[in-house]
Design an enzyme around this catalytic site. Sequence first.
Site, PDB file in Angstrom:
ATOM      1  N   GLY A  35       0.819  -1.199   0.000  1.00  0.00           N
ATOM      2  CA  GLY A  35       0.000   0.000   0.000  1.00  0.00           C
ATOM      3  C   GLY A  35       0.849   1.244   0.000  1.00  0.00           C
ATOM      4  N   CYS A  36       0.210   2.372  -0.289  1.00  0.00           N
ATOM      5  CA  CYS A  36       0.947   3.630  -0.384  1.00  0.00           C
ATOM      6  C   CYS A  36       1.455   4.074   0.982  1.00  0.00           C
ATOM      7  CB  CYS A  36       0.062   4.702  -1.017  1.00  0.00           C
ATOM      8  SG  CYS A  36      -1.549   4.903  -0.242  1.00  0.00           S
TER       9      CYS A  36
END
Lengths: 346, 346, 346, 346
Positions: free
Chosen positions: B149-150
Amino acid sequence: MIKAGIIGATGYAGAELVRILTGHKDVEIKWYGSRSYIDQKYAEVYRNMFQIVDEVCMDDNMEQLASQVDVIFTATPQGLCASLVSEEILSRTKIIDLSADFRLKDVGIYEEWYKIEHKAPQFIDEAVYGLCEVNREAVRSARLVANPGCYTTCSILTAYPLAKEGMIDMNTLIIDAKSGTSGAGRGAKLPNLYCEVNENIKAYGVAAHRHTPEIEEQLGYASGEKIAINFTPHLIPMNRGILATEYASLKKDVSWEEVKAVYDKYYRNEKFVRVLDRDVYPETRWVEGSNYLDIGFKIDRRTNRIIMMGAIDNLVKGAAGQAVQNMNLMFGLDESEGLDLVPVFP
Amino acid sequence: MIKAGIIGATGYAGAELVRILTGHKDVEIKWYGSRSYIDQKYAEVYRNMFQIVDEVCMDDNMEQLASQVDVIFTATPQGLCASLVSEEILSRTKIIDLSADFRLKDVGIYEEWYKIEHKAPQFIDEAVYGLCEVNREAVRSARLVANPGCYTTCSILTAYPLAKEGMIDMNTLIIDAKSGTSGAGRGAKLPNLYCEVNENIKAYGVAAHRHTPEIEEQLGYASGEKIAINFTPHLIPMNRGILATEYASLKKDVSWEEVKAVYDKYYRNEKFVRVLDRDVYPETRWVEGSNYLDIGFKIDRRTNRIIMMGAIDNLVKGAAGQAVQNMNLMFGLDESEGLDLVPVFP
Amino acid sequence: MIKAGIIGATGYAGAELVRILTGHKDVEIKWYGSRSYIDQKYAEVYRNMFQIVDEVCMDDNMEQLASQVDVIFTATPQGLCASLVSEEILSRTKIIDLSADFRLKDVGIYEEWYKIEHKAPQFIDEAVYGLCEVNREAVRSARLVANPGCYTTCSILTAYPLAKEGMIDMNTLIIDAKSGTSGAGRGAKLPNLYCEVNENIKAYGVAAHRHTPEIEEQLGYASGEKIAINFTPHLIPMNRGILATEYASLKKDVSWEEVKAVYDKYYRNEKFVRVLDRDVYPETRWVEGSNYLDIGFKIDRRTNRIIMMGAIDNLVKGAAGQAVQNMNLMFGLDESEGLDLVPVFP
Amino acid sequence: MIKAGIIGATGYAGAELVRILTGHKDVEIKWYGSRSYIDQKYAEVYRNMFQIVDEVCMDDNMEQLASQVDVIFTATPQGLCASLVSEEILSRTKIIDLSADFRLKDVGIYEEWYKIEHKAPQFIDEAVYGLCEVNREAVRSARLVANPGCYTTCSILTAYPLAKEGMIDMNTLIIDAKSGTSGAGRGAKLPNLYCEVNENIKAYGVAAHRHTPEIEEQLGYASGEKIAINFTPHLIPMNRGILATEYASLKKDVSWEEVKAVYDKYYRNEKFVRVLDRDVYPETRWVEGSNYLDIGFKIDRRTNRIIMMGAIDNLVKGAAGQAVQNMNLMFGLDESEGLDLVPVFP
C-alpha cells in the site's frame, strides 16, 4: 554528446530545462549558471535533483561558457542575453534565448514595451523566432534562437492556421489568457506568496502586457497585415499551465469540419500539437509536464464568432520544452528527442 | 517485449501504470481493463493520453487476459483479485496485485480489518510482499506479488533499518501520515469533491485504518517481535504525495552519524531511496512524479526520541512505480527500467 | 467606545484584527500601525477594506499611541513589544501582545529558544497568559496580556482537561501539528511562494520549534509537573487552519464516555470550544473564519493510547479572535462580543 | 421576526443562506429543507453549524411551509420551484427563487436553453428579476423574486452603466468569466472531484451556457436593443469567486474619467458595488465572504475597446447574499441588514 550550458538554471524555466535535459540521451549539462547561488550545490536549491545532479552553480560568464559548450540556454530576465552576446560567442556556440531579447524584430517596439535599451540590436535580424511549428527550417540553421514566450506560444499557435488562411477578421481577435503561477517566476515577491495567490483570480497587465506585440507581430506575419489585438493575462492558483481563450469574427460562414480541416492542414503531422475532437475543449491538466499544445474550438452561429482555445504547460511547450525542441532542430536530432513526456495526471 | 494487461486501468493508480508503462521500452500494454468504461476509448477517459493510447477499455476477464499477456496488474478494489485468481491463471501469467488481497499473511487479520471474506487464501503463502528494497530476491521468482500500500510503503521503509537493527522501541512507534487526495481514488464521492477537500485537513480512520496491520506485520518481521503501533492518516489538499512522520523512543544514546550509518547500510545502494543530509527533511514536492522515497530524521535529546520522516509520490513509489519495479525484477530487467522519472517541480 | 490601536496592522494577524474589530460594536480602531506602509492608505494594502477603512498607516510609536487609545494590540515580530513597553505606557493603556515576548515565565527559556535578549523582563511576571478558557479571571484584571501562539492555543486546549485530571502520562505526549500558510506571515520569502507551498507538505522546526516550551510550560502547570514533549509542525497548502493530532498513553483504562465527561467538565460552558460527538474528528474547514476550537478524540485499546485532535483557525482563535476575546474580558464586555463569526464553508 | 424557510438548505448556496441568516437579527430560520437528508441533523451535514443550528432537515413541502413562514428561499435545481409554486402559496408567503425558473421573461427561451418544460409560466410576468441595484423598487413590492444567477449578477452589473448610457457597441460584447468550484454545486460528480479540478483550468458550456440568455435579456433592457453576446465560463481551482472580464468596442472616444463618472452615476450610492480606482483591477480574494461586487476597467486606445472587470463571491452576491438583500427590500428592512460581511482574507 552535445554539451549544454544554462544561464539562469535556478529559475523555474531553468530548472525545467535541467529536468528535461537530464533525460535527454544526447545532451550533457556542463554549466549550471546561477548568479544567486554561485558555488552552492544545485541539488540544494532544487532538492528533487538530489543524487541526480551533483554539480554546483556557476556564475554567468558567457565568454568562458562559449568555449566549453555547444549550446547556451539563457533563462534570464530581459536584457541579460543581449548584454552578453557577441559575434565571437556566436561564432563558437549556439544560443537559445528564453528571454524576450530577440523575439521582436522592431527594436523600437522592444524598447517601448520593455522599457530597456537593447544592447545588441545587430543580432535581431539574424535571430530566428523559435516557434518550431512555424519556423522549422529557419531554426535548423540558426545560431541564435529567440525562444517564444509562454503566453505567446499558446496564443499564436492556437490562432495561426485561421490567421494564415484568412478565415478570421484579425482586428476582432481578443485573447483572454489564464496562467498558473510558475509563470511569475521564483522571485520572492509579496504578490506571489501562497496566501496572496491561493483562492484568487485576477487580471494583470491589462492592455499593457509585453507579450502583446509579440503575438501581434507573429500573427501579423501569418495574416499578412498589421494587426492590433487585445490580450489579457490572468493569474490563477495552480502551478503550471496556460489556457488561452481566443475570440474572433469569422470572415465567412464555415462549418466545424472546414475549420478542423484547416487546423489539420497545419498540424496533422505536428507531434506536439493535438487538435481535439468536436466539443472537446483543452484543459491544462491534460498537458501538464508535457510538450503538447491542445487545441479545441467552437463556432457560435449566433454571434458569427469562433472561440478557439489552446492549452500548454507554460514551463514545457511555453519555455524549456520548446527550447529543447529548438535545440534538437539546430543539432539535426529527432525533433522530439527527450520530449516524449507523457502528461502527468492527476 | 513483455505483454502487460491492466485490470482497473481507469483508476488513478491504473492510469499511472499506463503513464509509466507507456515510457517503458520493454513493455507493451495489451489490455486496458475497466468495467466502468468498456468499449470506450481510453483516451476519452484520460485525455492526457490523446494520440498516445488508441485502445478502448476492456472488461475484467482475467482468464482471457491470462492467455494473452505475460503479466497482469490488478489496480482494483480489495477482494477482486482474490476472487479472480486461480492456479491455471498463475500457471500462465504473473500477477502483480495493487490491492490488499495478498499483503497480509494472516487471513484472519485480513478479514477482520477489511470486513470481507478472502476468496483465495490458498495463494497467500505463495504471494510475495513486493517491497523491493526488503524482499528483492523473493520478488524475482514470484508468480504473485502483493504490491504494498501507499501509506505502508512509506511508513515501513522509513523505519525499517532502525527496526531491523533494534535501535528503537517498536511499541513506542507512532506514525502520523499525511496524504494527497489521489489516494482516495477516482470514485464520485461527496467527501472527495474539490470544495470539501480544498482548504481543509482532517484525520480519518483513526486507530482503525487498514494499513495498520500491514505496517505492523512487516515491521514485526524486521524487528523480530509482534508489535502494535499507532497509525493516523490525514487527508490534505494536494493531488499527490505522502509524508509519514514517525516517532519512536531510542533504545540507547546514538548520534546522528550512527543512525545515518544504519540507514546507509540498508539504502546506500538503493537507487530509489534517498537518505537526506543532516537537518534536511523530506518534502513531497521533491519526489512528485518519481519513484523516490526521501528519508530524513532528527534525534531529540530532550525526549530521547527519534523523529523519522519519509516522503513518496503515492501513485508512483506507493503504487504504480513500485509495481513496475516489481515487474522489472520478476522479468530479470534492470530494476529501474522505465522508472528514470525525474521529480517534477513545481 | 473602546479606542484601539494596532501595531503591525498589515501582517495577516493584524489584518484579521482589523476585520474582527471592524465588526465589533464597542470598538473603534484609532491607529493602524505599520512601519512598512507609513502614510499609505490601509485599504491599498488590503483591498478588501476598500470603502470600509479609510485611514492611512501610521508608524509604531507606542508612547504616542498610549495617550490616544485604551488598548494596544501588538501583532509584530518577537522582541518589538518588549522593546517598546514601559511602566508609563502600561499606566495609561492596556496591551495585548500577539508576539511571544511575554508568554514564557522563564526569561532564560525565552532567550534560549528565541535567540534574542528580552528587553523588558520586569513585566514578565505581571503579564497574563491570555488563554481565556484557562486564565479567565486573571485576564479580566490584566494590564498586559500575552496572547498565546496559534499552535500552542490549539495544542494546549486539546490536551488540557486530560492533563489537568491526570489521565495521561505527560511524558508520552507527542503533538503532530499541521498549519495553513498564513501562519508563516506575509513576508516576501522564497519558501512561502505559491509554487513552493502548493502541492507540498513538509515538517519544519523538528524538535526545535519555539512553540514547544510554551506548550510544555502551560501543560506543565495543568499537570503539576515539569514535562518534555515532542512537537512537530508541518506546513500544508491551504490559507488558514491548524490541526493538532496529539498522542498520549492513558494512565488507566477509561471509556469514551469517561473521557468525554472530563472534556465536558472543562468546556461544557465554553462557547468557543466544541467537543465533538463520538467518532467525529475535527476538520479545519468547519472552524474557518471563526473563533471555535473543535476537539475530538479516539481511544486505541490496542496501544492504550488516546489520540486527541483539535482544529482552529490560526488567525482567529489562534491570534486575532483570541486577542479580541481577551480584550472583551479586560474591558468587562461579553466575552463573545464581536466574535459571533459563523465558520465560512466552503 | 421574519420566519424563513429554505428549500435546498444543504447545497452550497443553501448553506450560505443559513450562514448569513444565522447572523441576521430580524430573521429566524424555521425550516431547513433537504430531500437528501430528511430527519438528519443539519449540523451533521454541515459541521461548521455544530452548536449553532440544532434543527433537523425537513422535506420539500412548500404548501406546509407556506403556512409557517413569511418567506421561502428555494435553492434547488431548475424546475423545482416552478413545479411547486401556486397562487395559494404566493398569497400566503413570499418566495425568493435562487434557481433560474423565473429569471427569463420569454418562456420559449427558458425551455430552449434549459431543456425542460416550464410548469408555472403564469407567474413569469409577475416575478421580479432580483438584481437590487437595477430593480430595487420592483423588488420592494414583489411576491416572487427571481434571484439572478452568479455569473449573470457579475456580468450584468459590470457592464450595466455603459450599456444603459449607450457607450459601448453591445454586439461586440464578449464576456470571459472564471468561477470557483462551489458554483458547480455539491453533487457527487466525477468532474468535481478534488484531483480533477485542482491544478487545472478549462472552459465549459462554450457558446452554450444557460446564463447567456439571462445576460442578454437584462443588458438588452439596459441598452434598449436586442443583443447577442459571447459568454464563456471557465472552472478554476478555488472554492469561491467569480471574475468576469468583459470586452466591448467604445462608441466614441472617452476618457477614463468620463467612464468613471458613468459608473459613479449608477453606483455611487450603492453600498455593495465598489468601483475601484484607476489601474486597480478586481480580484476575487478581496470580496470573498462578502456581498460586494468590485469593478475596474481599462480603456485600450490601440483597439478602441474597453475592458471591464467585475469580481464577486458567487455564493454571496451571486446567490445567498443577494437573496437576503432582496428579502430585506421585500420586508422593508435596511437593505444591508445581515450583510455587513467584511471580506475574509486570506
